[in-house]
Design a protein around this motif. Structure first.
Motif, PDB file in Angstrom:
ATOM      1  N   VAL A 132       0.850  -1.205   0.000  1.00  0.00           N
ATOM      2  CA  VAL A 132       0.000   0.000   0.000  1.00  0.00           C
ATOM      3  C   VAL A 132       0.879   1.247   0.000  1.00  0.00           C
ATOM      4  O   VAL A 132       2.056   1.188   0.374  1.00  0.00           O
ATOM      5  N   ASP A 133       0.268   2.375  -0.417  1.00  0.00           N
ATOM      6  CA  ASP A 133       1.011   3.637  -0.392  1.00  0.00           C
ATOM      7  C   ASP A 133       1.033   4.217   1.021  1.00  0.00           C
ATOM      8  O   ASP A 133       2.069   4.687   1.496  1.00  0.00           O
ATOM      9  N   VAL A 134      -0.139   4.233   1.658  1.00  0.00           N
ATOM     10  CA  VAL A 134      -0.255   4.810   3.008  1.00  0.00           C
ATOM     11  C   VAL A 134      -1.230   3.955   3.817  1.00  0.00           C
ATOM     12  O   VAL A 134      -1.892   3.077   3.259  1.00  0.00           O
ATOM     13  N   SER A 135      -1.320   4.239   5.114  1.00  0.00           N
ATOM     14  CA  SER A 135      -2.315   3.554   5.948  1.00  0.00           C
ATOM     15  C   SER A 135      -3.085   4.557   6.784  1.00  0.00           C
ATOM     16  O   SER A 135      -2.500   5.499   7.318  1.00  0.00           O
ATOM     17  N   ILE A 136      -4.382   4.321   6.889  1.00  0.00           N
ATOM     18  CA  ILE A 136      -5.201   5.096   7.830  1.00  0.00           C
ATOM     19  C   ILE A 136      -5.999   4.076   8.616  1.00  0.00           C
ATOM     20  O   ILE A 136      -6.715   3.258   8.050  1.00  0.00           O
ATOM     21  N   ALA A 137      -5.812   4.065   9.925  1.00  0.00           N
ATOM     22  CA  ALA A 137      -6.404   2.978  10.714  1.00  0.00           C
ATOM     23  C   ALA A 137      -6.489   3.357  12.192  1.00  0.00           C
ATOM     24  O   ALA A 137      -6.170   2.558  13.058  1.00  0.00           O
ATOM     25  N   GLY A 138      -6.900   4.603  12.465  1.00  0.00           N
ATOM     26  CA  GLY A 138      -6.902   5.036  13.865  1.00  0.00           C
ATOM     27  C   GLY A 138      -5.532   4.797  14.463  1.00  0.00           C
ATOM     28  O   GLY A 138      -5.392   4.422  15.627  1.00  0.00           O
ATOM     29  N   MET A 139      -4.525   5.021  13.633  1.00  0.00           N
ATOM     30  CA  MET A 139      -3.166   4.652  14.054  1.00  0.00           C
ATOM     31  C   MET A 139      -2.501   5.765  14.864  1.00  0.00           C
ATOM     32  O   MET A 139      -2.391   6.903  14.408  1.00  0.00           O
ATOM     33  N   THR A 140      -2.095   5.410  16.069  1.00  0.00           N
ATOM     34  CA  THR A 140      -1.444   6.356  16.966  1.00  0.00           C
ATOM     35  C   THR A 140      -0.006   6.620  16.523  1.00  0.00           C
ATOM     36  O   THR A 140       0.709   5.681  16.154  1.00  0.00           O
ATOM     37  N   VAL A 141       0.379   7.880  16.576  1.00  0.00           N
ATOM     38  CA  VAL A 141       1.771   8.247  16.305  1.00  0.00           C
ATOM     39  C   VAL A 141       2.624   7.753  17.474  1.00  0.00           C
ATOM     40  O   VAL A 141       2.355   8.110  18.629  1.00  0.00           O
ATOM     41  N   THR A 142       3.600   6.894  17.198  1.00  0.00           N
ATOM     42  CA  THR A 142       4.521   6.463  18.256  1.00  0.00           C
ATOM     43  C   THR A 142       5.959   6.592  17.743  1.00  0.00           C
ATOM     44  O   THR A 142       6.196   6.524  16.530  1.00  0.00           O
ATOM     45  N   ASP A 143       6.897   6.738  18.662  1.00  0.00           N
ATOM     46  CA  ASP A 143       8.312   6.858  18.270  1.00  0.00           C
ATOM     47  C   ASP A 143       8.780   5.589  17.567  1.00  0.00           C
ATOM     48  O   ASP A 143       9.552   5.652  16.613  1.00  0.00           O
ATOM     49  N   GLU A 144       8.300   4.458  18.030  1.00  0.00           N
ATOM     50  CA  GLU A 144       8.717   3.191  17.427  1.00  0.00           C
ATOM     51  C   GLU A 144       8.267   3.109  15.965  1.00  0.00           C
ATOM     52  O   GLU A 144       9.041   2.751  15.080  1.00  0.00           O
ATOM     53  N   ARG A 145       7.004   3.453  15.706  1.00  0.00           N
ATOM     54  CA  ARG A 145       6.505   3.427  14.317  1.00  0.00           C
ATOM     55  C   ARG A 145       7.233   4.456  13.460  1.00  0.00           C
ATOM     56  O   ARG A 145       7.435   4.242  12.266  1.00  0.00           O
ATOM     57  N   LYS A 146       7.622   5.575  14.086  1.00  0.00           N
ATOM     58  CA  LYS A 146       8.313   6.632  13.331  1.00  0.00           C
ATOM     59  C   LYS A 146       9.664   6.168  12.797  1.00  0.00           C
ATOM     60  O   LYS A 146      10.244   6.808  11.928  1.00  0.00           O
ATOM     61  N   GLN A 147      10.174   5.078  13.336  1.00  0.00           N
ATOM     62  CA  GLN A 147      11.431   4.550  12.797  1.00  0.00           C
ATOM     63  C   GLN A 147      11.212   3.894  11.436  1.00  0.00           C
ATOM     64  O   GLN A 147      12.123   3.794  10.631  1.00  0.00           O
ATOM     65  N   SER A 148       9.975   3.461  11.159  1.00  0.00           N
ATOM     66  CA  SER A 148       9.683   2.798   9.885  1.00  0.00           C
ATOM     67  C   SER A 148       8.895   3.660   8.906  1.00  0.00           C
ATOM     68  O   SER A 148       8.984   3.460   7.699  1.00  0.00           O
TER      69      SER A 148
END
Ligand code: GLN
Length: 293
Positions: A132-148
């Motif tokens: 997929v190009d992007v994801s929208i899923a009530g996804m919380t911004v976290t530092d861990e996810r920001k690494q990817s």
């Protein structure tokens, strides 16, 4: 989404990795040199990026501000339609909900067709830039996810809630110790449950399965985001109650759209469209339609 281009890039990256592997095969000092080179490369890339921000156009802007991801006129969006009211499967069998409507409105502003891919929440981040190009899923911004991945501007404030049986005495953080907790795999609720002393974190692919096990007495509580918690509380009004996570010391969270790292043209387009949607009243209309009824 342009699959061919992605696989070419991937092939190039793999060849690069192989070459680096060869040059570093002379022993410890060789691989240290390889690491140093990689570090320099990253620093160079960072410099190039900040130069692009201020003076000249960055690579993504070169083709008139169009991200390669949407150059074919299509934005492929990953979601997990198990998270009402943000995403759920509608009566027609298609994903629906606030996030789905929001990303379609964003796509409209960007002049691209939006295609929704329904997948497991836990695989969304890894799928960005490939499936997929992007994801929208009530996804919380976290530092861990920001690494990817990179995140868009946040669009919604959230907090984890605690769902318990109506007659439960659970009311504070201390009461969570040693309990059996249901969560959805890979969510911030899951990460919180993992940290609770002596508790068992029972992970589910679908939040609704955790809620059903709570109703059936197999769990002491479920940790899940506020709005889904309120939807489930309403659905099982005589059996469950939803408690504010702030009373348990849970931190405020923010939802944002997850995007490929470094695609500034795409980020600018999405953030610009999001701002327009907020300014022209579309955002509030969707909140009223899906969240505050
Ligand atoms: N907001 C939570 C997270 O980002 C849960 C999202 C979800 O289950 N869709 O982890």
């Amino acid at each position: 989404m342009k699959k061919k281009i992605m696989s070419t890039i991937l092939a190039a990256a793999m060849t690069g990795a192989l070459l680096m592997g060869c040059s570093g095969s002379t022993g410890a000092s060789g691989s240290a040199a390889g690491e140093a080179a990689a570090g320099e490369e990253a620093a160079a890339a960072e410099n190039a990026e900040s130069a692009g921000d201020s003076t000249e156009a960055s690579e993504g802007d070169a083709a008139g501000g169009v991200s390669e991801a949407v150059a074919d006129g299509e934005l492929t969006v990953g979601t997990n339609a198990e998270f009402p009211p943000f995403e759920f499967v509608g009566d027609d069998g298609e994903p629906d909900g606030f996030d789905v409507a929001l990303i379609k409105a964003i796509g409209e502003k960007m002049g691209v067709t939006v295609t929704i891919e329904n997948m497991e929440f836990d695989s969304l981040v890894a799928s960005i830039g490939s499936k997929v190009d992007v994801s929208i899923a009530g996804m919380t911004v976290t530092d861990e996810r920001k690494q990817s991945v990179d995140f868009s501007d946040p669009y919604y404030d959230a907090v984890q809630y605690v769902l318990v049986p109506s007659d439960s005495a659970i009311a504070s953080a201390d009461d969570l110790v040693g309990k059996t907790i249901g969560t959805q795999l890979g969510t911030t609720g899951d990460f919180i449950a993992e940290e609770i002393e002596n508790a068992t974190d029972q992970q589910y692919n679908k939040a609704v399965d955790a809620v059903n096990d709570l109703v059936n007495g197999r769990l002491d509580l479920v940790i899940i985001d506020k709005n889904p918690a309120l939807v489930f509380q309403e659905k099982f009004a005589d059996k469950l109650k939803a408690l504010d996570g702030a009373d348990f010391g849970f931190e405020p969270e923010q939802y944002a759209i997850a995007m490929p790292k470094g695609d500034t043209a795409l980020a600018d387009a999405i953030n610009g469209a999001l701002k327009e949607i907020k300014d022209d009243g579309t955002f509030d209309k969707l909140v009223n339609q899906y969240i505050e009824q």
